[in-house]
Design a protein around this motif. Structure first.
Motif, PDB file in Angstrom:
ATOM      1  N   THR A 227       0.850  -1.179   0.000  1.00  0.00           N
ATOM      2  CA  THR A 227       0.000   0.000   0.000  1.00  0.00           C
ATOM      3  C   THR A 227       0.889   1.234   0.000  1.00  0.00           C
ATOM      4  OG1 THR A 227      -1.913   1.058   1.039  1.00  0.00           O
ATOM      5  CG2 THR A 227      -0.248   0.182   2.521  1.00  0.00           C
TER       6      THR A 227
ATOM      7  N   ILE B 284      -7.201  -4.443  -0.207  1.00  0.00           N
ATOM      8  CA  ILE B 284      -7.520  -5.109   1.061  1.00  0.00           C
ATOM      9  C   ILE B 284      -9.006  -5.453   1.141  1.00  0.00           C
ATOM     10  CG2 ILE B 284      -7.905  -2.984   2.407  1.00  0.00           C
ATOM     11  CD1 ILE B 284      -6.218  -6.201   3.730  1.00  0.00           C
ATOM     12  N   THR B 285      -9.869  -4.606   0.592  1.00  0.00           N
ATOM     13  CA  THR B 285     -11.302  -4.922   0.651  1.00  0.00           C
ATOM     14  C   THR B 285     -11.588  -6.227  -0.086  1.00  0.00           C
ATOM     15  OG1 THR B 285     -11.721  -2.557   0.703  1.00  0.00           O
ATOM     16  CG2 THR B 285     -13.612  -3.969   0.315  1.00  0.00           C
TER      17      THR B 285
ATOM     18  N   VAL C  59     -17.170   1.924   1.504  1.00  0.00           N
ATOM     19  CA  VAL C  59     -15.823   1.894   2.075  1.00  0.00           C
ATOM     20  C   VAL C  59     -14.865   2.669   1.187  1.00  0.00           C
ATOM     21  CG1 VAL C  59     -15.240  -0.258   0.850  1.00  0.00           C
ATOM     22  CG2 VAL C  59     -13.909   0.410   2.853  1.00  0.00           C
TER      23      VAL C  59
ATOM     24  N   GLU D  91     -13.485   5.926   1.475  1.00  0.00           N
ATOM     25  CA  GLU D  91     -13.345   7.370   1.633  1.00  0.00           C
ATOM     26  C   GLU D  91     -14.621   7.877   2.293  1.00  0.00           C
ATOM     27  OE1 GLU D  91     -13.732   9.462  -2.171  1.00  0.00           O
ATOM     28  OE2 GLU D  91     -14.274   7.529  -3.021  1.00  0.00           O
ATOM     29  N   PRO D  92     -14.578   9.105   2.767  1.00  0.00           N
ATOM     30  CA  PRO D  92     -15.809   9.642   3.350  1.00  0.00           C
ATOM     31  C   PRO D  92     -16.883   9.714   2.268  1.00  0.00           C
ATOM     32  CG  PRO D  92     -13.902  11.033   3.869  1.00  0.00           C
ATOM     33  CD  PRO D  92     -13.451  10.048   2.846  1.00  0.00           C
TER      34      PRO D  92
ATOM     35  N   THR E  85     -18.291   1.868   6.366  1.00  0.00           N
ATOM     36  CA  THR E  85     -17.281   1.121   7.123  1.00  0.00           C
ATOM     37  C   THR E  85     -15.924   1.794   7.021  1.00  0.00           C
ATOM     38  OG1 THR E  85     -16.761  -0.264   5.203  1.00  0.00           O
ATOM     39  CG2 THR E  85     -18.508  -1.040   6.672  1.00  0.00           C
TER      40      THR E  85
ATOM     41  N   GLN F 273      -8.667   0.197   7.130  1.00  0.00           N
ATOM     42  CA  GLN F 273      -7.482   0.426   6.298  1.00  0.00           C
ATOM     43  C   GLN F 273      -6.811  -0.901   5.954  1.00  0.00           C
ATOM     44  OE1 GLN F 273      -5.287   2.657   9.428  1.00  0.00           O
ATOM     45  NE2 GLN F 273      -5.481   4.405   8.040  1.00  0.00           N
ATOM     46  N   THR F 274      -5.941  -0.856   4.965  1.00  0.00           N
ATOM     47  CA  THR F 274      -5.103  -2.020   4.648  1.00  0.00           C
ATOM     48  C   THR F 274      -4.428  -2.511   5.930  1.00  0.00           C
ATOM     49  OG1 THR F 274      -4.671  -1.054   2.481  1.00  0.00           O
ATOM     50  CG2 THR F 274      -3.202  -2.830   3.185  1.00  0.00           C
ATOM     51  N   GLU F 275      -3.974  -1.559   6.720  1.00  0.00           N
ATOM     52  CA  GLU F 275      -3.238  -1.894   7.932  1.00  0.00           C
ATOM     53  C   GLU F 275      -4.125  -2.526   9.010  1.00  0.00           C
ATOM     54  OE1 GLU F 275      -3.178   0.910   6.284  1.00  0.00           O
ATOM     55  OE2 GLU F 275      -1.140   1.723   6.112  1.00  0.00           O
TER      56      GLU F 275
ATOM     57  N   THR G 280      -3.464   6.387  12.666  1.00  0.00           N
ATOM     58  CA  THR G 280      -4.073   5.925  11.415  1.00  0.00           C
ATOM     59  C   THR G 280      -3.670   6.737  10.188  1.00  0.00           C
ATOM     60  OG1 THR G 280      -5.922   7.444  11.713  1.00  0.00           O
ATOM     61  CG2 THR G 280      -6.167   5.242  12.682  1.00  0.00           C
TER      62      THR G 280
ATOM     63  N   ILE H 188     -14.785  11.078   9.476  1.00  0.00           N
ATOM     64  CA  ILE H 188     -13.430  11.093   8.930  1.00  0.00           C
ATOM     65  C   ILE H 188     -13.281  12.326   8.043  1.00  0.00           C
ATOM     66  CG2 ILE H 188     -11.742   9.843   7.518  1.00  0.00           C
ATOM     67  CD1 ILE H 188     -12.517   8.321  10.075  1.00  0.00           C
TER      68      ILE H 188
ATOM     69  N   ARG I 184      -7.032  12.134   4.934  1.00  0.00           N
ATOM     70  CA  ARG I 184      -5.652  11.852   5.302  1.00  0.00           C
ATOM     71  C   ARG I 184      -4.940  13.131   5.718  1.00  0.00           C
ATOM     72  NH1 ARG I 184      -4.436   6.382   5.500  1.00  0.00           N
ATOM     73  NH2 ARG I 184      -2.343   7.229   5.714  1.00  0.00           N
TER      74      ARG I 184
ATOM     75  N   ASN J 129      -6.564   9.869  -1.506  1.00  0.00           N
ATOM     76  CA  ASN J 129      -7.582   8.922  -1.905  1.00  0.00           C
ATOM     77  C   ASN J 129      -8.153   9.345  -3.246  1.00  0.00           C
ATOM     78  OD1 ASN J 129      -8.861   6.624  -0.802  1.00  0.00           O
ATOM     79  ND2 ASN J 129      -8.795   7.723   1.154  1.00  0.00           N
TER      80      ASN J 129
ATOM     81  N   ARG K 128      -5.846   4.240  -2.670  1.00  0.00           N
ATOM     82  CA  ARG K 128      -4.859   4.975  -1.893  1.00  0.00           C
ATOM     83  C   ARG K 128      -3.602   5.163  -2.694  1.00  0.00           C
ATOM     84  NH1 ARG K 128      -3.703   2.687   3.975  1.00  0.00           N
ATOM     85  NH2 ARG K 128      -1.677   3.647   3.743  1.00  0.00           N
TER      86      ARG K 128
HETATM   87  C1  WTA Z   1     -10.018   6.066   3.915  1.00  0.00           C
HETATM   88  C2  WTA Z   1      -9.490   0.680   2.458  1.00  0.00           C
HETATM   89  C3  WTA Z   1     -13.874   7.671   5.371  1.00  0.00           C
HETATM   90  C4  WTA Z   1      -9.216   6.540   5.110  1.00  0.00           C
HETATM   91  C5  WTA Z   1     -10.329  -0.255   3.325  1.00  0.00           C
HETATM   92  C6  WTA Z   1      -8.276   5.374   5.369  1.00  0.00           C
HETATM   93  C7  WTA Z   1     -12.385   6.035   4.719  1.00  0.00           C
HETATM   94  C8  WTA Z   1      -7.961   4.918   3.981  1.00  0.00           C
HETATM   95  C9  WTA Z   1     -13.374   5.044   4.923  1.00  0.00           C
HETATM   96  C10 WTA Z   1      -7.563   3.466   3.917  1.00  0.00           C
HETATM   97  C11 WTA Z   1     -14.675   5.472   5.349  1.00  0.00           C
HETATM   98  C12 WTA Z   1     -11.527   4.089   4.275  1.00  0.00           C
HETATM   99  N1  WTA Z   1     -14.855   6.784   5.566  1.00  0.00           N
HETATM  100  N2  WTA Z   1     -12.636   7.333   4.942  1.00  0.00           N
HETATM  101  N3  WTA Z   1     -15.675   4.624   5.533  1.00  0.00           N
HETATM  102  N4  WTA Z   1     -12.803   3.848   4.635  1.00  0.00           N
HETATM  103  N5  WTA Z   1     -11.261   5.413   4.305  1.00  0.00           N
HETATM  104  O1  WTA Z   1      -5.825   1.170   2.969  1.00  0.00           O
HETATM  105  O2  WTA Z   1      -8.492   7.696   4.755  1.00  0.00           O
HETATM  106  O3  WTA Z   1      -7.100   1.415   0.787  1.00  0.00           O
HETATM  107  O4  WTA Z   1      -7.109   5.753   6.080  1.00  0.00           O
HETATM  108  O5  WTA Z   1      -8.199   0.670   2.902  1.00  0.00           O
HETATM  109  O6  WTA Z   1      -9.175   5.128   3.240  1.00  0.00           O
HETATM  110  O7  WTA Z   1      -7.443   3.038   2.585  1.00  0.00           O
HETATM  111  P1  WTA Z   1      -7.069   1.542   2.250  1.00  0.00           P
END
Ligand code: WTA
Length: 653
Positions: free
Chosen positions: A268, A314-315, A390, A392-393, A416, A419-421, A508, A522, A525, A531, A536
């Motif tokens: 990531t 990750i999703t 999932v 982003e906001p 939801t 994060q990947t982490e 985070t 949220i 970042r 995003n 990401r």
């Molecule tokens: C953002 C995806 C707002 C956030 C699963 C996070 C979100 C990053 C949301 C992780 C949400 C993910 N509302 N922001 N429901 N879900 N984010 O690693 O900034 O691709 O830190 O994981 O996406 O992105 P990643």
């Protein structure tokens, strides 16, 4: 983190309690039940997760549920299990044996179904195929495939024999693939001839061949024939999937693996140029993914569950493959683009397959809105009972559209956050319990402790913007950055280190605020990660791709808000000299193509702006904050005293 964005969400007060009918049959059916779970977890969070782990199958029990040596966690220490066994074998003795595990549809319209029984057979064969090629427990297997059932089979086969998979998104370029193979020291690559996207073949094997020219660790490439196009096969190295699978036995005993056995690496973007190999392990990941899938998506045996994410993210790992299979669900899997042949493809899939749960990204929802209501209106979407988002906001306008036009006003929406982490969902409504409000992921799940805090670690007051932290280790947390533990410590654990007051908090990278009711909003970042369309991207990675072009001296990439994609990428570029007979506009296009080639089309900048110089600190750091203010049209705020040459800023404006 602009003020406008904070206040615009503040005004959102619409509330959507779950319907009586939904709550009546939900796993968590009321706010009282949800609070009871939270209370149970608050009383003893480790015991709470132990209870969840016990719902799964283990070869031998753990001796210690959690060992925390800041900043490293080990969950279910001493226990042995197998994730593939939990996804497949565990269901074979029940009524799920002959239930559809995967219903797959190709972009061209071919359909294929795998029952749990059939999927188990294929996974056993693939496990034997890998073993026959000398892959053993602990080896890394790279997977570079599209959304085909065999990608899932490949992942499960790895899990079954204890090989660590490293799935690389099929939209990444050969350069990006090579970097990820080399960093993970993968021994085998599993790929396919090509995958269909908007009626055209994406040539994965050709890209893989280019990558493998400089991958010393790869011994074999297993190639799935999918499109049927002719692809070059390198003798001895390349092996056809169908030929090896034909010889492979369908019997394979799942290996008893340590709970902390490395399950997968997933790269990531971070705030430096080099992607981070996020390492996840077996027992804790399995436990939290299984539990969150069950309670957040409220899975029942008659559901058809459709998550539109690609397995390269990750999703796709947690909520296309592992979570649903751990729960014995039926997964709807689709190969291609949402607007092929028409912008109603998803609605058509939902209607024809009776999809009940639909999980997608806000950027996709905004595209659907743009394409027009007449596309979903042509379809019977009454099978849907739950929607999710999932990545982003979600802006309230998109939320309302999703709720009314897709959900018919009757489906709860689970926003939801994770994060990947984090490996699994951390903050989300429980659909039978939580009253939702457009734009907030609401509250942390039972067993998860998060807060919004100031830089100094004090809790923010209601509606005060701050940083989102996780305050207790959780089962599916990343264990390290593969091959770079120092980066793991620095990125996630150096802002709120272990102290007399707390065990160390995970940062985070997100800014957030908590409202009066404790709902988390949220903001986005706060690091150099952007995003774009729910993906990401590290701006540093794109910058280093830009400066690898011979004409470019320096580059800085920032985001500007975009109605559909969430963010668009603006690259400020200084050039060494304009190549002979090349106009700026032509060079700009060349640079966009160059980035697409280096990283992948998703990273292609939307605008290229040529500059004479970039704003820098005296120590030479590019001040991206100022560039961000330029592209968003905001007034310059904050400290500019460290700016080396103030005139640069004026010229850029
Ligand atoms: C953002 C995806 C707002 C956030 C699963 C996070 C979100 C990053 C949301 C992780 C949400 C993910 N509302 N922001 N429901 N879900 N984010 O690693 O900034 O691709 O830190 O994981 O996406 O992105 P990643």
């Amino acid at each position: 983190m602009t003020q406008e964005r904070i206040s615009s969400v503040l005004s959102e007060e619409r509330r959507f309690p779950p319907s009586k009918a939904f709550s009546a049959s939900a796993h968590v059916g009321s706010e009282r039940e949800r609070k009871a779970l939270v209370g149970q977890a608050d009383a003893d969070v480790v015991a709470f997760w132990e209870e969840r782990a016990k719902e799964l199958a283990w070869f031998s029990p753990w001796k210690k549920p959690l060992v925390w040596k800041y900043p490293h966690a080990k969950w279910f220490v001493g226990g042995t299990t197998n994730l593939a066994m939990n996804c497949l074998d565990r269901h074979l003795g029940s009524a799920r044996r002959n239930k559809a595990a995967i219903i797959w549809e190709s972009e061209a319209g071919e359909e294929r179904t795998y029952t749990y029984y059939q999927l188990h057979r294929e996974v056993c064969k693939a496990a034997n195929m890998l073993l026959s090629l000398g892959v053993s427990t602990g080896d890394v297997v790279a997977i570079y495939m599209g959304m085909v059932p065999e990608a899932t089979i490949a992942m499960l086969a790895c899990a079954r024999i204890g090989a660590t998979h490293n799935v690389v998104f099929g939209g990444f370029s050969s350069e990006a693939l090579r970097e990820r193979i080399n960093d993970s020291k993968a021994k085998v690559l599993i790929t396919q001839d090509g995958v269909m996207r908007r009626g055209e073949v994406v040539e994965l094997k050709l890209a893989a061949d280019a990558a493998l020219q400089k991958c010393k660790t790869i011994k074999h490439a297993i190639v799935l024939r999918h499109t049927g196009d002719n692809v070059p096969m390198k003798s001895r190295r390349d092996i056809w999937w169908h030929e090896r699978m034909a010889d492979a036995s369908a019997e394979h005993e799942p290996l008893a693996l340590d709970a902390e056995h490395p399950l997968f690496i997933l790269y990531t973007s971070g705030s430096t140029g080099k992607p981070k190999g996020i390492l996840h392990t077996t027992g804790g990941y399995m436990t939290q993914v299984a539990y969150t899938t069950k309670v957040v998506f409220d899975l029942r045996d008659d559901d058809v569950y459709f998550c539109t994410a690609d397995i390269g993210w990750i999703t796709g790992h947690s909520y296309v493959v592992y979570g649903p299979l751990l729960n014995g669900a039926t997964i709807m899997m689709y190969e291609g683009a949402p607007n092929w042949p028409n912008p109603d493809r998803f609605w058509d899939i939902i209607e024809r397959h009776g999809v009940t749960i639909f999980y997608t990204a806000p950027t996709a929802i905004r595209s659907f809105m743009k394409w027009g209501d007449h596309w979903p209106e042509q379809h019977d979407l009454s099978s849907l009972r739950l929607l999710g988002t999932v990545g982003e906001p979600i802006n309230p306008e998109a939320w309302m559209w999703y709720h009314n036009t897709i959900g018919g006003g009757r489906c709860p929406i689970v926003d939801t956050w994770w994060q990947t982490e984090t490996g699994a969902i951390m903050v989300s409504p429980l659909p039978g319990a939580t009253t939702t409000t457009p734009g907030t992921a609401t509250k942390p799940l039972p067993g998860i402790k998060v807060d919004v805090v100031h830089k100094d670690g004090t809790s923010c007051k209601a509606n005060e913007g701050g940083l989102l932290v996780v305050q207790h280790p959780w089962p599916s947390m990343l264990r390290t950055v593969f091959g770079d533990d120092e980066r793991y410590r620095k990125t996630y654990w150096s802002d709120y280190p272990k102290s007399r007051q707390h065990p160390g908090w995970y940062f985070t990278g997100d800014g957030a605020r908590k409202d009066k009711s404790g709902n988390i909003w949220i903001i986005g970042r706060v690091d150099d990660v952007v995003n774009v369309s729910g993906h990401r991207l590290g701006t540093a990675e794109i910058e280093s791709a830009l400066v690898s072009h011979p004409a470019v001296a320096e580059a800085a990439v920032v985001a500007r808000p975009d109605a559909i994609k969430g963010n668009a990428l603006v690259a400020f570029v200084t050039i060494k000299a304009l190549p002979k007979n090349t106009k700026r506009s032509v060079l700009a296009e060349q640079l966009r193509v160059h980035v697409a080639k280096e990283i992948g089309p998703i990273a292609r900048p939307d605008d290229i702006r040529f500059a004479e110089a970039l704003p820098k600190t005296r120590s030479g750091k590019i001040m991206r904050r100022l560039l961000r203010e330029i592209v968003t049209g905001a007034a310059t705020t904050g400290d500019t005293t460290t700016l080396e040459d103030a005139a640069v800023l004026e010229r850029l404006r």
